[in-house]
Design a protein around this motif. Structure first.
Motif, PDB file in Angstrom:
ATOM      1  N   VAL A  71      -7.322  -1.405  -7.854  1.00 40.99           N
ATOM      2  CA  VAL A  71      -5.966  -1.062  -7.417  1.00 40.99           C
ATOM      3  C   VAL A  71      -5.468  -2.086  -6.402  1.00 40.99           C
ATOM      4  O   VAL A  71      -6.178  -2.437  -5.450  1.00 40.99           O
ATOM      5  CB  VAL A  71      -5.931   0.342  -6.778  1.00 40.99           C
ATOM      6  CG1 VAL A  71      -4.582   0.602  -6.106  1.00 40.99           C
ATOM      7  CG2 VAL A  71      -6.202   1.402  -7.836  1.00 40.99           C
ATOM      8  N   ARG A  72      -4.234  -2.540  -6.617  1.00 40.85           N
ATOM      9  CA  ARG A  72      -3.538  -3.387  -5.654  1.00 40.85           C
ATOM     10  C   ARG A  72      -2.306  -2.626  -5.177  1.00 40.85           C
ATOM     11  O   ARG A  72      -1.626  -1.976  -5.965  1.00 40.85           O
ATOM     12  CB  ARG A  72      -3.124  -4.701  -6.324  1.00 40.85           C
ATOM     13  CG  ARG A  72      -2.369  -5.658  -5.419  1.00 40.85           C
ATOM     14  CD  ARG A  72      -2.089  -6.978  -6.118  1.00 40.85           C
ATOM     15  NE  ARG A  72      -1.236  -6.827  -7.291  1.00 40.85           N
ATOM     16  CZ  ARG A  72      -0.667  -7.834  -7.941  1.00 40.85           C
ATOM     17  NH1 ARG A  72      -0.887  -9.082  -7.547  1.00 40.85           N
ATOM     18  NH2 ARG A  72       0.091  -7.609  -8.990  1.00 40.85           N
ATOM     19  N   PHE A 115      -2.087  -2.006   5.468  1.00 44.31           N
ATOM     20  CA  PHE A 115      -1.696  -0.642   5.117  1.00 44.31           C
ATOM     21  C   PHE A 115      -2.098  -0.251   3.696  1.00 44.31           C
ATOM     22  O   PHE A 115      -1.874   0.882   3.291  1.00 44.31           O
ATOM     23  CB  PHE A 115      -0.190  -0.454   5.326  1.00 44.31           C
ATOM     24  CG  PHE A 115       0.185  -0.438   6.785  1.00 44.31           C
ATOM     25  CD1 PHE A 115      -0.026   0.698   7.555  1.00 44.31           C
ATOM     26  CD2 PHE A 115       0.709  -1.562   7.385  1.00 44.31           C
ATOM     27  CE1 PHE A 115       0.300   0.720   8.901  1.00 44.31           C
ATOM     28  CE2 PHE A 115       1.043  -1.555   8.734  1.00 44.31           C
ATOM     29  CZ  PHE A 115       0.831  -0.408   9.493  1.00 44.31           C
ATOM     30  N   ASN A 116      -2.679  -1.187   2.948  1.00 45.51           N
ATOM     31  CA  ASN A 116      -3.154  -0.809   1.623  1.00 45.51           C
ATOM     32  C   ASN A 116      -4.286   0.210   1.742  1.00 45.51           C
ATOM     33  O   ASN A 116      -4.475   1.050   0.872  1.00 45.51           O
ATOM     34  CB  ASN A 116      -3.590  -2.037   0.830  1.00 45.51           C
ATOM     35  CG  ASN A 116      -5.052  -2.394   1.013  1.00 45.51           C
ATOM     36  OD1 ASN A 116      -5.895  -1.960   0.259  1.00 45.51           O
ATOM     37  ND2 ASN A 116      -5.335  -3.197   2.029  1.00 45.51           N
ATOM     38  N   ASP A 139      -1.333  -1.545 -10.294  1.00 47.40           N
ATOM     39  CA  ASP A 139      -0.499  -1.766  -9.119  1.00 47.40           C
ATOM     40  C   ASP A 139       0.094  -0.437  -8.671  1.00 47.40           C
ATOM     41  O   ASP A 139       0.680   0.292  -9.490  1.00 47.40           O
ATOM     42  CB  ASP A 139       0.650  -2.738  -9.427  1.00 47.40           C
ATOM     43  CG  ASP A 139       0.174  -4.175  -9.530  1.00 47.40           C
ATOM     44  OD1 ASP A 139      -0.936  -4.475  -9.046  1.00 47.40           O
ATOM     45  OD2 ASP A 139       0.909  -5.006 -10.103  1.00 47.40           O
ATOM     46  N   VAL A 140      -0.056  -0.129  -7.402  1.00 50.69           N
ATOM     47  CA  VAL A 140       0.617   1.024  -6.808  1.00 50.69           C
ATOM     48  C   VAL A 140       1.757   0.478  -5.958  1.00 50.69           C
ATOM     49  O   VAL A 140       1.529  -0.322  -5.040  1.00 50.69           O
ATOM     50  CB  VAL A 140      -0.350   1.854  -5.940  1.00 50.69           C
ATOM     51  CG1 VAL A 140       0.392   2.969  -5.232  1.00 50.69           C
ATOM     52  CG2 VAL A 140      -1.471   2.416  -6.796  1.00 50.69           C
ATOM     53  N   VAL A 141       2.967   0.865  -6.287  1.00 51.06           N
ATOM     54  CA  VAL A 141       4.155   0.317  -5.631  1.00 51.06           C
ATOM     55  C   VAL A 141       4.685   1.330  -4.598  1.00 51.06           C
ATOM     56  O   VAL A 141       4.899   2.499  -4.923  1.00 51.06           O
ATOM     57  CB  VAL A 141       5.249  -0.010  -6.668  1.00 51.06           C
ATOM     58  CG1 VAL A 141       6.456  -0.659  -5.974  1.00 51.06           C
ATOM     59  CG2 VAL A 141       4.692  -0.931  -7.760  1.00 51.06           C
ATOM     60  N   ASP A 145      14.189  -4.560  -1.206  1.00 51.01           N
ATOM     61  CA  ASP A 145      15.324  -5.369  -1.664  1.00 51.01           C
ATOM     62  C   ASP A 145      15.017  -6.067  -2.992  1.00 51.01           C
ATOM     63  O   ASP A 145      15.386  -7.233  -3.207  1.00 51.01           O
ATOM     64  CB  ASP A 145      15.702  -6.425  -0.602  1.00 51.01           C
ATOM     65  CG  ASP A 145      16.118  -5.789   0.716  1.00 51.01           C
ATOM     66  OD1 ASP A 145      16.724  -4.702   0.678  1.00 51.01           O
ATOM     67  OD2 ASP A 145      15.815  -6.374   1.775  1.00 51.01           O
ATOM     68  N   GLY A 146      14.346  -5.342  -3.865  1.00 52.43           N
ATOM     69  CA  GLY A 146      14.075  -5.880  -5.187  1.00 52.43           C
ATOM     70  C   GLY A 146      12.923  -6.867  -5.259  1.00 52.43           C
ATOM     71  O   GLY A 146      12.607  -7.379  -6.334  1.00 52.43           O
ATOM     72  N   LYS A 147      12.280  -7.130  -4.134  1.00 54.55           N
ATOM     73  CA  LYS A 147      11.162  -8.069  -4.113  1.00 54.55           C
ATOM     74  C   LYS A 147       9.875  -7.335  -3.745  1.00 54.55           C
ATOM     75  O   LYS A 147       9.890  -6.368  -2.991  1.00 54.55           O
ATOM     76  CB  LYS A 147      11.424  -9.195  -3.114  1.00 54.55           C
ATOM     77  CG  LYS A 147      12.638 -10.046  -3.469  1.00 54.55           C
ATOM     78  CD  LYS A 147      12.831 -11.158  -2.450  1.00 54.55           C
ATOM     79  CE  LYS A 147      14.036 -12.027  -2.813  1.00 54.55           C
ATOM     80  NZ  LYS A 147      14.247 -13.120  -1.822  1.00 54.55           N
ATOM     81  N   ARG A 148       8.782  -7.819  -4.291  1.00 52.62           N
ATOM     82  CA  ARG A 148       7.490  -7.182  -4.032  1.00 52.62           C
ATOM     83  C   ARG A 148       6.551  -8.126  -3.300  1.00 52.62           C
ATOM     84  O   ARG A 148       6.549  -9.335  -3.538  1.00 52.62           O
ATOM     85  CB  ARG A 148       6.841  -6.741  -5.351  1.00 52.62           C
ATOM     86  CG  ARG A 148       7.592  -5.633  -6.061  1.00 52.62           C
ATOM     87  CD  ARG A 148       6.885  -5.238  -7.337  1.00 52.62           C
ATOM     88  NE  ARG A 148       7.555  -4.110  -7.988  1.00 52.62           N
ATOM     89  CZ  ARG A 148       7.144  -3.546  -9.110  1.00 52.62           C
ATOM     90  NH1 ARG A 148       6.042  -3.996  -9.709  1.00 52.62           N
ATOM     91  NH2 ARG A 148       7.797  -2.528  -9.627  1.00 52.62           N
ATOM     92  N   SER A 149       5.746  -7.554  -2.429  1.00 54.71           N
ATOM     93  CA  SER A 149       4.740  -8.329  -1.713  1.00 54.71           C
ATOM     94  C   SER A 149       3.473  -7.497  -1.602  1.00 54.71           C
ATOM     95  O   SER A 149       3.515  -6.266  -1.603  1.00 54.71           O
ATOM     96  CB  SER A 149       5.233  -8.719  -0.317  1.00 54.71           C
ATOM     97  OG  SER A 149       5.554  -7.559   0.443  1.00 54.71           O
ATOM     98  N   VAL A 150       2.344  -8.184  -1.518  1.00 61.52           N
ATOM     99  CA  VAL A 150       1.061  -7.497  -1.414  1.00 61.52           C
ATOM    100  C   VAL A 150       0.905  -6.919  -0.020  1.00 61.52           C
ATOM    101  O   VAL A 150       1.135  -7.595   0.984  1.00 61.52           O
ATOM    102  CB  VAL A 150      -0.103  -8.462  -1.714  1.00 61.52           C
ATOM    103  CG1 VAL A 150      -1.447  -7.767  -1.520  1.00 61.52           C
ATOM    104  CG2 VAL A 150       0.014  -8.999  -3.137  1.00 61.52           C
TER     105      VAL A 150
END
Length: 261
Positions: free
Chosen positions: A187-188, A203-204, A254-256, A194-199
């Motif tokens: 899992v990541r 806090f993961n 991926d968990v968003v 704002d429409g953009k994703r970052s790792v």
């Protein structure tokens, strides 16, 4: 389902019971390897304090951990689920689970450790300091050391879905092989803003703790990575399949999240 967790650097201040009994820990196939690591670590920490602190990567403020390691054979022990107190375990909140969920946690959670190899949350261990990245004199890097020891032991308990939430350092201690690979999911955690994703980095751990808690409370028993995705979606998590598993690589999920806390 078997859930593989990293330990936490944060640990309880002390144990509250009798010392650790290596032959009473889960995964008895690791007993000999545990005894060797424990003996080596204790011997190191009963010698030159400065040298021990350097090997363990301790800052000046953590030099007291050397003395604590030196006393491990006689230190009070407590369940591993109480020893680890970091972000993931804070959000997992084992102490607040009802009896049924806690029973599921004892059956399904496996915490990897530089000192113990891997333990279940009910295994009684003393608080310690020894990360998987340490290179102990005579044993070398603990990741490869444990990989040799776990190769024959872990497949015996990984008879269904394997949810691997370990960090890279602890993933080095055991890698699924053969048909186990296709039953394993990693899992990541990604933050969308704002429409953009970052790792998500720090806090993961909190998100992973909540994921596991939700599965335990719900009594979910997914048997495949696909069923895991369905279970997490049903629990309100936003999960996407980044890559389906192959004969050589586990499933990557991926968990968003939109907020990190």
């Amino acid at each position: 389902m078997l859930v593989l967790l990293p330990p936490s650097e944060g640990k309880a201040a002390s144990g509250d019971g009798v010392p650790v009994a290596l032959d009473a820990l889960s995964l008895p196939g690791l007993t000999a390897a545990r005894a060797q690591v424990l003996e080596t670590l204790v011997g190191l920490c009963r010698g030159d304090e400065e040298a021990a602190a350097e090997v363990l990567g301790l800052s000046p403020g953590l030099r007291g951990e050397v003395a604590r390691n030196a006393g491990l054979p006689t230190a009070g022990a407590r369940p591993a689920g109480e020893v680890y107190t970091g972000v993931l375990f804070d959000n997992l909140a084992l102490a607040t689970l009802d009896e049924a969920a806690h029973d599921r946690a004892e059956r399904s959670l496996l915490v990897f450790s530089g000192l113990w190899g891997a333990v279940r949350i009910g295994d009684r261990i003393p608080p310690y300091r020894c990360s998987m990245g340490v290179k102990l004199p005579g044993l070398g890097a603990l990741g490869p050391y444990w990989r040799a020891a776990t190769a024959a032991v872990l497949p015996e308990v990984a008879d269904g879905l394997v949810l691997d939430l370990r960090s890279s350092a602890y993933a080095a201690a055991w890698k699924p092989a053969g048909e186990l690979v296709t039953r394993t999911a990693t899992v990541r955690v990604l933050q969308e803003r704002d429409g953009k994703r970052s790792v998500v980095s720090h806090f993961n751990k909190a998100t992973k703790g909540r994921l596991v808690r939700d599965l335990l409370v719900a009594g979910a028993e997914p048997k495949t990575p696909g069923e895991l995705v369905e279970a997490l979606l049903g629990l309100g998590h936003r999960v996407e399949v980044a890559a389906e598993g192959t004969a050589r690589k586990p499933w990557q999920l991926d968990v968003v999240v939109t907020e990190v806390h």
